[in-house]
Structures are given as structure tokens and as C-alpha cells.
Design a protein around this motif. Structure first.
Motif, mmCIF file in Angstrom:
data_model
loop_
_atom_site.group_PDB
_atom_site.id
_atom_site.type_symbol
_atom_site.label_atom_id
_atom_site.label_comp_id
_atom_site.label_asym_id
_atom_site.label_seq_id
_atom_site.Cartn_x
_atom_site.Cartn_y
_atom_site.Cartn_z
ATOM 1 N N GLN A 111 0.830 -1.203 0.000
ATOM 2 C CA GLN A 111 0.000 0.000 0.000
ATOM 3 C C GLN A 111 0.868 1.258 0.000
ATOM 4 N N VAL A 112 0.337 2.295 -0.636
ATOM 5 C CA VAL A 112 1.018 3.590 -0.659
ATOM 6 C C VAL A 112 0.857 4.268 0.698
ATOM 7 N N PHE A 113 1.888 4.971 1.151
ATOM 8 C CA PHE A 113 1.802 5.682 2.416
ATOM 9 C C PHE A 113 0.693 6.732 2.359
ATOM 10 N N SER A 114 0.053 6.954 3.490
ATOM 11 C CA SER A 114 -1.072 7.879 3.569
ATOM 12 C C SER A 114 -0.633 9.247 4.092
ATOM 13 N N SER A 115 -1.585 10.187 4.082
ATOM 14 C CA SER A 115 -1.307 11.528 4.605
ATOM 15 C C SER A 115 -1.018 11.481 6.100
ATOM 16 N N GLN A 116 -1.620 10.539 6.812
ATOM 17 C CA GLN A 116 -1.353 10.408 8.245
ATOM 18 C C GLN A 116 0.103 10.017 8.482
ATOM 19 N N THR A 117 0.620 9.130 7.644
ATOM 20 C CA THR A 117 2.038 8.759 7.730
ATOM 21 C C THR A 117 2.914 9.975 7.463
ATOM 22 N N ALA A 118 2.496 10.799 6.493
ATOM 23 C CA ALA A 118 3.248 12.013 6.176
ATOM 24 C C ALA A 118 3.307 12.956 7.378
ATOM 25 N N LEU A 119 2.167 13.118 8.067
ATOM 26 C CA LEU A 119 2.148 13.983 9.248
ATOM 27 C C LEU A 119 3.037 13.421 10.349
ATOM 28 N N GLU A 120 3.040 12.110 10.492
ATOM 29 C CA GLU A 120 3.855 11.488 11.529
ATOM 30 C C GLU A 120 5.340 11.611 11.234
ATOM 31 N N ARG A 121 5.713 11.538 9.959
ATOM 32 C CA ARG A 121 7.134 11.592 9.587
ATOM 33 C C ARG A 121 7.626 13.025 9.422
ATOM 34 N N GLY A 122 6.701 13.967 9.247
ATOM 35 C CA GLY A 122 7.094 15.367 9.104
ATOM 36 C C GLY A 122 7.308 15.749 7.659
ATOM 37 N N ILE A 123 6.610 16.792 7.218
ATOM 38 C CA ILE A 123 6.678 17.238 5.816
ATOM 39 C C ILE A 123 7.780 18.265 5.681
ATOM 40 N N THR A 124 8.615 18.109 4.663
ATOM 41 C CA THR A 124 9.740 19.012 4.472
ATOM 42 C C THR A 124 9.601 19.778 3.160
ATOM 43 N N GLU A 125 10.157 20.985 3.160
ATOM 44 C CA GLU A 125 10.254 21.760 1.929
ATOM 45 C C GLU A 125 11.681 21.781 1.417
ATOM 46 N N LEU A 126 12.588 21.255 2.222
ATOM 47 C CA LEU A 126 14.004 21.238 1.849
ATOM 48 C C LEU A 126 14.541 19.828 1.963
ATOM 49 N N LEU A 127 15.483 19.496 1.096
ATOM 50 C CA LEU A 127 16.150 18.207 1.168
ATOM 51 C C LEU A 127 17.457 18.415 1.910
ATOM 52 N N GLY A 128 17.542 17.859 3.127
ATOM 53 C CA GLY A 128 18.729 18.046 3.951
ATOM 54 C C GLY A 128 19.924 17.303 3.408
ATOM 55 N N ALA A 129 21.033 17.396 4.139
ATOM 56 C CA ALA A 129 22.276 16.780 3.685
ATOM 57 C C ALA A 129 22.155 15.267 3.591
ATOM 58 N N THR A 130 21.268 14.681 4.398
ATOM 59 C CA THR A 130 21.123 13.228 4.382
ATOM 60 C C THR A 130 20.113 12.768 3.352
ATOM 61 N N ARG A 131 19.440 13.698 2.698
ATOM 62 C CA ARG A 131 18.466 13.328 1.682
ATOM 63 C C ARG A 131 19.176 13.114 0.352
ATOM 64 N N ALA A 132 18.540 12.388 -0.544
ATOM 65 C CA ALA A 132 19.113 12.153 -1.854
ATOM 66 C C ALA A 132 19.085 13.451 -2.660
ATOM 67 N N GLN A 133 20.177 13.769 -3.282
ATOM 68 C CA GLN A 133 20.238 14.955 -4.105
ATOM 69 C C GLN A 133 19.739 14.634 -5.505
ATOM 70 N N PRO A 134 19.238 15.648 -6.245
ATOM 71 C CA PRO A 134 18.717 15.385 -7.581
ATOM 72 C C PRO A 134 19.783 14.804 -8.479
ATOM 73 N N GLN A 135 19.409 13.793 -9.271
ATOM 74 C CA GLN A 135 20.371 13.166 -10.155
ATOM 75 C C GLN A 135 20.681 14.061 -11.351
ATOM 76 N N ALA A 136 19.728 14.866 -11.751
ATOM 77 C CA ALA A 136 19.960 15.760 -12.891
ATOM 78 C C ALA A 136 19.165 17.042 -12.665
ATOM 79 N N PHE A 137 19.715 17.957 -11.900
ATOM 80 C CA PHE A 137 19.016 19.201 -11.604
ATOM 81 C C PHE A 137 19.198 20.168 -12.761
ATOM 82 N N ARG A 138 18.079 20.678 -13.298
ATOM 83 C CA ARG A 138 18.138 21.603 -14.426
ATOM 84 C C ARG A 138 17.523 22.934 -14.012
ATOM 85 N N ALA A 139 18.371 23.912 -13.761
ATOM 86 C CA ALA A 139 17.883 25.220 -13.324
ATOM 87 C C ALA A 139 17.126 25.934 -14.432
ATOM 88 N N SER A 140 17.399 25.548 -15.689
ATOM 89 C CA SER A 140 16.798 26.257 -16.820
ATOM 90 C C SER A 140 15.401 25.744 -17.173
#
Length: 258
Positions: A111-140
Motif C-alpha cells: 500500500q502507498v503511504f497515507s497523509s497520516q504517515t506524512a504527518l507522523e514523519r514530518g513534511i519538508t520543503e528542503l532536502l537536507g544533507a542526508t536526503r538524496a540529491q537530484p540526479q539531474a538538476f536543471r535550473a533552466s
């Protein structure tokens, strides 16, 4: 003195190795089944699919040759020696547990994780140092072509919300109703997998609605169009999607981002 084998013990010693074969083979088939049905997307990052596939093929090969060996030896019976072995479980229990788990895997759909799981884990707007960085970030890339996670990654590079004010946005995600937001705001989010489902975390952005959010229940998937604005939400300046169009969509076949 000749030892007469116990018929019950003989049958047990002949059947228990087949239980090992069944458990090994079942797990190989289950892993391939997850791959063929696309359910593997809900469990592991695509970069590691090859490990699962090779592991499944390896288990099937082991199960085949072990079964072949047992079949050739099926008429033989050897009386066990008197050596004592210390086992955590009685004979056959370990393989039985593995086989039972595999059977449950065939019956229960991931099953796909639910919104309740999201609230429990905490919603982020930033990817911290331990998060996966974009494999191909395109600023353009054009703003309206960015996915929700592209926007989060863009903020990760330059987190000043005023830099994006007025830019067009068209994104998809599922609805979350954080208690700290008022009735005219919700969070649009997606789960991001860095390795496997165990480390999945929700990332998203607040959305300013033209109406009450009760019309869009939690876990509803939406496609939202609008423009970016900066709002003070929960005593913090945040990049916010000012929605001009909200359309309910079915849950994607692969709901996670990477």
C-alpha cells in the motif's frame, strides 16, 4: 546393534528439506512478481531493481538445483548421527516462517503511504544533507514544467521564496491537512524514496485555496495550476502555490518520487 529408523522421523527428514526448497523458490517468485506487476516501485528505489532481480533469479536457481538433488536422493534414508545441534527454532520452523511470509506477500498488496504517515514523519520543503540529491538538476527548466519535487529541489538550491513570486506552476500530489494550517490552506505532497520504503519521507508545498479545504479530503490526488506567492504561514515565510485550478486525478501507478 542395528538401529531401526522411526517411520515418523524418516518422513520428517524427507519432507523438511523440501520445505526449504519451497521457501527459497517462493521468495524468488515473489520478488519477480513484484517486479512484473510494478509493485516493486512501492518498495524500493529503481536504482536497486537489478539487485532484486538478480537475487530472485539466484534464489530460483538455488531452489531448482536443491530440489533436483533431493529428487535424486528421494529413495535414500540415512539415520541421523548422535551429534547434537543447537537450533533457535525446532526443525522446519525457520523455513516455515519464510514460506508463510512469502505466501502473505502474494496475498497482501503493498500500500502507498497515507497523509497520516506524512504527518507522523514530518513534511519538508528542503532536502537536507542526508536526503538524496537530484540526479539531474536543471535550473533552466520552465517553472510550469517543474514537478512538485522539482520545486522542492529548487528551494533546496535557493530557499528565498520571493525569488519565485509570480512564476507559473502546474504540479500533482496528494492532499494533507496539517492542523496548524487554516481552512483555506492544505499541503500538496509526494513521498520521496532514497533507498527503500522504510526511509521514504514526504516533501511538499502549501497551497492557498479559493475555497474551504474540506472539499479536498486528505489523500486525494490533485493536479493544481496557479502561481507562486510568498505567505506567512505558521510564523514562517513560505513559498506557497496560489491555486487557480484544482482537478482531482487518480493515484498514479507510481506515486513516489526519487
Amino acid at each position: 546393534m542395528t538401529t531401526i529408523p522411526n517411520p515418523k522421523s524418516k518422513i520428517q527428514n524427507q519432507l523438511l528439506p523440501w520445505l526449504d526448497v519451497l521457501a527459497i523458490t517462493a521468495w524468488g517468485i515473489l520478488m519477480l512478481k513484484y517486479w512484473f506487476t510494478g509493485e516493486l516501485n512501492l518498495l524500493i528505489h529503481p536504482d536497486f531493481f537489478w539487485l532484486v532481480i538478480l537475487g530472485a533469479i539466484g534464489l530460483l536457481i538455488i531452489g531448482f538445483f536443491k530440489g533436483l538433488q533431493l529428487w535424486k536422493q528421494r529413495r535414500r534414508y540415512e539415520v541421523p548421527n548422535n551429534q547434537q545441534h543447537i537450533n533457535l527454532f525446532p526443525p522446519g520452523w525457520s523455513s516455515g516462517l519464510l514460506l508463510t511470509t512469502a505466501v502473505l506477500g502474494f496475498i497482501i498488496t503493498p500500500q502507498v503511504f497515507s497523509s497520516q504517515t506524512a504527518l507522523e514523519r514530518g513534511i519538508t520543503e528542503l532536502l537536507g544533507a542526508t536526503r538524496a540529491q537530484p540526479q539531474a538538476f536543471r535550473a533552466s527548466i520552465r517553472p510550469e514544467e517543474r514537478t512538485l519535487i522539482d520545486w522542492v529541489r529548487t528551494l533546496n538550491v535557493y530557499p528565498e521564496p520571493d525569488a519565485y513570486t509570480g512564476q507559473k506552476v502546474k504540479v500533482q500530489g496528494f492532499v494533507i491537512h496539517p492542523p496548524e494550517l487554516d481552512q483555506n490552506h492544505l499541503i500538496l505532497a509526494r513521498f520521496v524514496i532514497t533507498c527503500c520504503a522504510a526511509d521514504a519521507y514526504p516533501a511538499g508545498l502549501p497551497v492557498q485555496l479559493p475555497e474551504n479545504r474540506d472539499k479536498y479530503p486528505p489523500d486525494t490526488w490533485l493536479e493544481i495550476e496557479g502561481q507562486m506567492i510568498t505567505e506567512n504561514i505558521a510564523n514562517k515565510r513560505r513559498l506557497t502555490i496560489k491555486a487557480t485550478s484544482l482537478k482531482e486525478i487518480p493515484q498514479p501507478k507510481n506515486p513516489y518520487s526519487y
